[in-house]
Design a protein around this motif. Structure first.
Motif, short mmCIF file in Angstrom:
data_model
loop_
_atom_site.label_atom_id
_atom_site.label_comp_id
_atom_site.label_asym_id
_atom_site.label_seq_id
_atom_site.Cartn_x
_atom_site.Cartn_y
_atom_site.Cartn_z
N SER A 48 21.69 60.66 27.46
CA SER A 48 22.17 59.53 28.25
C SER A 48 23.66 59.67 28.48
CB SER A 48 21.87 58.22 27.52
OG SER A 48 22.52 58.22 26.27
N ASP A 49 24.09 59.29 29.65
CA ASP A 49 25.52 59.27 29.99
C ASP A 49 26.18 60.64 29.81
OD1 ASP A 49 27.58 57.86 31.07
OD2 ASP A 49 28.36 57.16 29.15
N TYR A 50 25.59 61.67 30.39
CA TYR A 50 26.09 63.05 30.31
C TYR A 50 27.23 63.22 31.31
CZ TYR A 50 26.05 68.15 30.85
OH TYR A 50 26.40 69.46 30.92
N ARG A 51 28.39 63.66 30.83
CA ARG A 51 29.54 63.94 31.68
C ARG A 51 30.02 65.35 31.39
NH1 ARG A 51 29.28 59.77 28.24
NH2 ARG A 51 31.35 60.02 27.46
N PHE A 52 30.54 66.02 32.41
CA PHE A 52 31.06 67.37 32.19
C PHE A 52 32.26 67.63 33.08
CE2 PHE A 52 28.41 68.01 35.84
CZ PHE A 52 29.03 69.02 36.56
N HIS A 53 33.00 68.69 32.72
CA HIS A 53 34.17 69.11 33.49
C HIS A 53 34.17 70.64 33.53
CE1 HIS A 53 38.23 68.99 35.10
NE2 HIS A 53 38.60 69.87 34.18
N LYS A 54 34.26 71.19 34.74
CA LYS A 54 34.30 72.64 34.90
C LYS A 54 35.69 73.15 34.55
CE LYS A 54 31.74 75.01 37.13
NZ LYS A 54 30.92 76.10 36.70
N LEU A 55 35.71 74.27 33.86
CA LEU A 55 36.95 74.95 33.53
C LEU A 55 36.98 76.30 34.24
CD1 LEU A 55 36.75 74.27 29.70
CD2 LEU A 55 38.20 73.05 31.34
N ALA A 56 38.11 76.97 34.24
CA ALA A 56 38.22 78.25 34.92
C ALA A 56 37.26 79.29 34.34
CB ALA A 56 39.65 78.77 34.83
N HIS A 57 37.01 79.23 33.04
CA HIS A 57 36.14 80.21 32.39
C HIS A 57 35.01 79.55 31.60
CE1 HIS A 57 39.88 82.51 33.02
NE2 HIS A 57 39.02 83.47 33.32
N GLY A 58 34.63 78.33 31.94
CA GLY A 58 33.56 77.67 31.20
C GLY A 58 33.43 76.22 31.59
N ARG A 59 33.01 75.42 30.63
CA ARG A 59 32.86 73.98 30.88
C ARG A 59 32.87 73.22 29.57
NH1 ARG A 59 27.60 72.91 33.92
NH2 ARG A 59 27.65 70.80 33.16
N VAL A 60 33.18 71.94 29.68
CA VAL A 60 33.13 71.04 28.54
C VAL A 60 32.20 69.90 28.94
CG1 VAL A 60 35.21 69.82 29.31
CG2 VAL A 60 34.46 69.61 26.94
N SER A 61 31.34 69.50 28.02
CA SER A 61 30.42 68.39 28.30
C SER A 61 30.45 67.41 27.14
CB SER A 61 29.00 68.90 28.54
OG SER A 61 28.51 69.57 27.41
N ILE A 62 30.14 66.16 27.46
CA ILE A 62 30.15 65.11 26.45
C ILE A 62 28.99 64.16 26.71
CG2 ILE A 62 31.85 63.79 27.77
CD1 ILE A 62 32.92 62.71 25.09
N THR A 63 28.33 63.75 25.64
CA THR A 63 27.32 62.69 25.68
C THR A 63 27.71 61.67 24.62
OG1 THR A 63 25.85 63.68 24.04
CG2 THR A 63 25.52 64.35 26.34
N ASP A 64 26.87 60.68 24.41
CA ASP A 64 27.15 59.70 23.37
C ASP A 64 27.04 60.31 21.98
OD1 ASP A 64 27.53 57.80 25.31
OD2 ASP A 64 25.49 57.02 25.20
N GLU A 65 26.28 61.41 21.86
CA GLU A 65 26.06 62.02 20.55
C GLU A 65 26.84 63.31 20.32
OE1 GLU A 65 23.25 61.43 22.61
OE2 GLU A 65 23.03 59.42 21.80
N ARG A 66 27.15 64.07 21.37
CA ARG A 66 27.71 65.42 21.19
C ARG A 66 28.82 65.73 22.18
NH1 ARG A 66 24.74 68.43 17.81
NH2 ARG A 66 22.58 67.85 17.48
N VAL A 67 29.64 66.72 21.77
CA VAL A 67 30.65 67.31 22.65
C VAL A 67 30.46 68.82 22.57
CG1 VAL A 67 33.11 67.68 23.05
CG2 VAL A 67 32.30 65.44 22.30
N ARG A 68 30.47 69.49 23.73
CA ARG A 68 30.29 70.94 23.76
C ARG A 68 31.34 71.58 24.64
NH1 ARG A 68 24.61 73.53 25.12
NH2 ARG A 68 24.36 73.10 22.92
N LEU A 69 31.89 72.69 24.14
CA LEU A 69 32.84 73.49 24.91
C LEU A 69 32.32 74.92 24.93
CD1 LEU A 69 35.59 74.13 26.27
CD2 LEU A 69 36.52 74.41 23.96
N THR A 70 32.18 75.49 26.12
CA THR A 70 31.78 76.89 26.24
C THR A 70 32.80 77.61 27.12
OG1 THR A 70 30.36 76.42 28.13
CG2 THR A 70 29.32 76.45 25.98
#
Length: 104
Positions: A48-70
């Motif tokens: 639920s409520d998935y948000r993300f941001h594109k980076l030059a070499h990857g992406r960061v995403s956030i939900t209510d439970e987790r944060v991920r950086l690749t």
């Protein structure tokens, strides 16, 4: 080459009924026989409520439970220092996560 594909009755019924592409993997048993294993995507809970941001070499995403950086940096890319990319893009990702958490 001729290949015999074994598929479950339930998957075959869905394929005929829906008439659309079915994703899965094929496992070779020998040179003439294989099995099909369906990738089930229906019924999986979506974040639920998935948000993300594109980076030059990857992406960061956030939900209510987790944060991920690749990040995926090609070391042969010209005029790029991998450690600087990691530093710069992790700071950008951190700012994005901070802003998203502040909005909650």
């Amino acid at each position: 080459m001729k290949l015999t594909l074994n598929i479950s009755d339930a998957d075959y019924r869905d394929l005929i009924a829906k008439g659309r592409r079915m994703r899965g993997s094929i496992g070779l048993i020998d040179t003439t026989e294989a099995t099909f294993n369906r990738h089930h995507t229906e019924g999986k809970p979506h974040a639920s409520d998935y948000r993300f941001h594109k980076l030059a070499h990857g992406r960061v995403s956030i939900t209510d439970e987790r944060v991920r950086l690749t990040l995926n940096i090609d070391r042969s890319e010209t005029n790029i220092c991998a450690s600087e990319c990691i530093d710069d893009e992790s700071r950008t990702a951190s700012d994005f996560v901070f802003e998203e958490i502040e909005e909650d």
